[in-house]
Scaffold this motif. Structure first.
Motif, PDB file in Angstrom:
ATOM      1  N   PHE A 154       0.814  -1.212   0.000  1.00 27.60           N
ATOM      2  CA  PHE A 154       0.000   0.000   0.000  1.00 27.60           C
ATOM      3  C   PHE A 154       0.850   1.265   0.000  1.00 27.60           C
ATOM      4  N   LYS A 155       2.023   1.212   0.615  1.00 31.91           N
ATOM      5  CA  LYS A 155       2.895   2.388   0.648  1.00 31.91           C
ATOM      6  C   LYS A 155       3.495   2.684  -0.716  1.00 31.91           C
ATOM      7  N   SER A 156       3.600   1.673  -1.574  1.00 33.52           N
ATOM      8  CA  SER A 156       4.179   1.886  -2.898  1.00 33.52           C
ATOM      9  C   SER A 156       3.184   2.490  -3.887  1.00 33.52           C
ATOM     10  N   ILE A 157       1.898   2.501  -3.550  1.00 31.01           N
ATOM     11  CA  ILE A 157       0.880   3.068  -4.432  1.00 31.01           C
ATOM     12  C   ILE A 157       0.858   4.586  -4.245  1.00 31.01           C
ATOM     13  N   PRO A 158       1.038   5.362  -5.319  1.00 32.90           N
ATOM     14  CA  PRO A 158       0.994   6.817  -5.170  1.00 32.90           C
ATOM     15  C   PRO A 158      -0.408   7.284  -4.800  1.00 32.90           C
ATOM     16  N   SER A 159      -0.475   8.253  -3.920  1.00 29.95           N
ATOM     17  CA  SER A 159      -1.780   8.715  -3.437  1.00 29.95           C
ATOM     18  C   SER A 159      -1.917  10.233  -3.493  1.00 29.95           C
ATOM     19  N   HIS A 160      -1.222  10.878  -4.391  1.00 29.91           N
ATOM     20  CA  HIS A 160      -1.274  12.328  -4.452  1.00 29.91           C
ATOM     21  C   HIS A 160      -1.584  12.803  -5.867  1.00 29.91           C
ATOM     22  N   MET A 161      -2.079  14.026  -5.956  1.00 26.27           N
ATOM     23  CA  MET A 161      -2.305  14.718  -7.219  1.00 26.27           C
ATOM     24  C   MET A 161      -1.727  16.107  -7.068  1.00 26.27           C
ATOM     25  N   ASP A 162      -1.272  16.670  -8.170  1.00 24.74           N
ATOM     26  CA  ASP A 162      -0.834  18.061  -8.097  1.00 24.74           C
ATOM     27  C   ASP A 162      -2.048  18.972  -8.331  1.00 24.74           C
TER      28      ASP A 162
END
Length: 102
Positions: free
Chosen positions: A5-13
């Protein structure tokens, strides 16, 4: 298990957030118009609701996950400045208040 789960990106600019919002609103608007027209033609309000809900689900699938198209313009953060003084740093406003009270 948690490392997956930590390797999945969870952000947007910010530009990605704007694009996601525009896509979301566009799909909802188009599905509402299509649903209204189709429901009016066949005289069944239920089909209008189904088409709008399908548009909502489609827009959620396209906009809620942080797809790579929403991460094209990352922010460049300022580097961390190490503190050199021994006393804790104060905000400029707090320093001015202390000077006025003395």
């Amino acid at each position: 298990m948690l490392s997956i789960f930590k390797s999945i990106p969870s952000h947007m600019d910010y530009k990605g957030q704007k694009l996601a919002e525009q896509i979301f609103q566009g799909i909802i608007l188009i599905s509402a118009v299509i649903g209204f027209v189709y429901g009016l033609i066949i005289e069944q309000f239920g089909w209008t609701v189904y088409i709008v809900l399908a548009g909502f689900v489609l827009s959620c699938v396209l906009t809620l996950p942080p797809w790579p198209m929403y991460r094209q313009n990352p922010l460049s953060w300022q580097p961390i400045i190490p503190e050199t003084s021994a006393e804790p740093s104060q905000k400029p406003q707090e320093a001015l208040k202390k000077k006025k009270h003395k």
